[in-house]
Scaffold this motif. Structure first.
Motif: not given
Ligand code: G4P
Length: 531
Positions: A105-113, A122-128, A132-144
């Motif tokens: 019902d929704s997607a969490v998108m994890v991105i390496d900062a 990119r590919k998976l996002f196309k399907v989301c 038209g499902i909600p997408i929440f972005t978590f930009i990860n690895k801020m400790d790097r």
């Protein structure tokens, strides 16, 4: 209203999408930690499994009798019942990965900062986007050391075509990572590394106006930069709008570090509040509301047993409405039969649990004696409707299949058809060639090995695969209006048909697709097949 409304409303079913190594597993581990599912992070799934070479992967599949890919994790947190659908990355990326998104019902998108938007995301996002499902972005690895924050957001907007709304804002990165600024609360949450801890560290919250404390914690330079950035951000970024989020047009963005467990619980809390309850779904009789109907579900994945001794298959179903209990009779609409589902189970990462009941939003796996197909509808015996089919996703690798022993033609045709029916591969024929020339298309190259292995082991048929250079496939949407023979193509174009006789075009170069559209006015091409 039925008494199970509450159970349905507390469910959140989502998939995590990311490029391999962005931190999906680590983030999932931390989620489970908050749910009290595991005591210490690091044991969610055989992470090593995902990285095994092909042969090991086969062994694992054989041992377990079920794929470890696309499994489901269910856990409780703060009154919510959460289902996480795993979308495997790495070399086992396949059409299943895409199909899993049809059940979320929704997607969490994890991105390496430090990497930004990468190919698999990119590919998976196309399907989301298609759903038209909600997408929440978590930009990860801020400790790097991370890319510039504005650049990261810009990249998401440009590459993925979705507006971004940062919910918090990082202060520095890598060794200089000081924490995040929470835009709603107008305060700074200071960074604490609690990698080994079981809960998020004791974060210190400092209000922006508390200048002295802020200065003490983050220093002069970081403070000035933050104030400048906040000003820029408030002027330039999209305003938060829950409706747009739920329509998949705006993604709330959070920054954190899954490994050091910073920003994860904040993200989870916000996410649960913003994400939708199980969504209504389109059927041929109209929209089916999850809480207003008896049990119904659709099959989104079929996993054949790799164990030769028991040739059973597992059909994974997403419950779309009502309550399921193991004793109830259900109707398999496409098969026109009423039955009890055999050994309904919840397939966890590394264990199966026999289920007594489940609700809309949940995923169940049942033994399939070979009757289910992807997209089939299961509902209450008194109902009669079909959910909208699941699209066929564009394969990206193609090979011509040749049978080594032509005497075994029958087994070959049977085997390849069955494997295609499970959705692991797609098979095509050259136009006007019959079953003599078979072209196999796959989303992930590992599926070629799976095909070869399974034909040999299950059907006793040896094949040779000859790779073809095509990378782009398009279905002809308006096939009744197009005369295939008269189509003006490019030199790298090949005309093929799927098993249902639908015409398709293969291309080596991406730009040829545009060229063919230019040369044939009125032609409508699609990246997704409509079943
Ligand atoms: P994936 O499921 O998306 O493929 O990624 P996974 O969580 O396996 O993470 C990939 C690597 O990135 C792992 O390191 C993991 O520890 C690291 N990682 C994840 N989140 C963070 C983060 O917030 N900060 C930093 N610095 N690293 C992070 P690895 O060395 O490949 O694996 P391991 O040997 O540590 O398990």
């Amino acid at each position: 209203m039925a008494d199970y409304t509450k159970e349905i409303e507390r469910r959140r079913t989502f998939a995590i999408i990311s490029h391999p190594d962005a931190g999906k597993t680590t983030l999932t581990e931390k989620f489970l930690l908050y749910g009290g599912q595991i005591n210490l992070a690091g044991s969610v799934k055989g992470k090593a499994t995902a990285r095994h070479a092909v042969s090991d992967w086969m062994e694992i599949e054989k041992e377990r009798g079920i794929s470890v890919t696309s499994s489901v994790l269910q856990f409780e947190y703060d009154g919510y019942c959460i289902n996480i659908l795993d979308t495997p990355g790495h070399q086992d990326f396949s059409e299943d990965t895409y199909r899993t998104l049809m059940a979320a019902d929704s997607a969490v998108m994890v991105i390496d900062a430090s990497k930004g938007v990468e190919a698999q995301t990119r590919k998976l996002f196309k399907v989301c986007g298609m759903r038209g499902i909600p997408i929440f972005t978590f930009i990860n690895k801020m400790d790097r050391d991370a890319n510039d924050t504005f650049d990261l957001l810009d990249e998401i907007e440009k590459e993925l075509g979705i507006a971004t709304c940062p919910m918090n804002w990082p202060i520095g990165s890598g060794k200089g990572f000081k924490g995040v600024y929470d835009r709603q609360k107008s305060c700074v949450i200071t960074y604490s590394d609690t990698e080994k801890g079981t809960k998020e560290g004791e974060a210190t919250e400092i209000l922006l106006e508390d200048e002295d404390r802020l200065l003490q914690y983050i220093g002069d330079e970081a403070e000035q930069k933050l104030l400048d950035e906040i000003e820029l951000l408030d002027g330039a970024s999209a305003v938060f709008d829950l409706e747009k989020v739920r329509a998949g047009k705006l993604t709330p963005v959070f920054f954190g570090s899954a490994l050091t467990n910073f920003g994860v619980e904040i993200f989870l809390k916000h996410f649960l509040q913003m994400a939708t309850t199980p969504l209504p779904r389109k059927a041929d009789i109209g929209i089916i509301e999850p809480a207003e109907r008896d049990f119904s579900a659709f099959v989104f994945k079929i996993q054949a047993n790799m164990n030769k001794a028991h040739r059973d298959r597992i059909a994974f179903m997403r419950i779309c409405s009502g309550r399921f209990d193991a004793q109830m009779e259900v109707k398999h609409v496409q098969g026109g039969r009423t039955m009890r589902l055999s050994q309904p189970q919840q397939i966890m990462a590394d264990e199966r649990k026999i289920l007594a009941e489940a609700y809309a939003g949940d995923i169940i796996g049942v033994f399939d004696p070979g009757i289910f197909s992807i997209g089939d509808t299961i509902c209450s015996p008194k109902d009669q409707f079909m959910y909208e089919g699941i699209p066929t996703f564009a394969p990206e690798h193609f090979a011509r299949v040749r049978q080594i022993d032509t005497m075994k033609r029958k087994q070959f045709v049977k085997g390849i058809n069955q494997i295609a029916q499970e959705g692991a591969i797609q098979i095509f024929q050259e136009v006007n060639s019959g079953m003599e020339e078979i072209i196999v298309g796959v989303v992930g190259v590992l599926q070629f090995d799976v095909l070869k292995y399974r034909l040999e082991n299950e059907y006793n048929v040896e094949i040779r695969l000859e790779n073809l250079p095509y990378e782009h496939i398009r279905w002809i949407e308006n096939k009744s209006e197009v005369d295939l023979d008269k189509l003006t193509g490019t030199s790298d174009m090949k005309k093929i048909m799927d098993l249902k006789g639908n015409p398709l075009l293969l291309f080596i170069n991406a730009w040829s697709v545009g060229m063919v559209l230019d040369r044939n006015p009125g032609l409508v091409l699609s990246e997704f097949g409509r079943g």
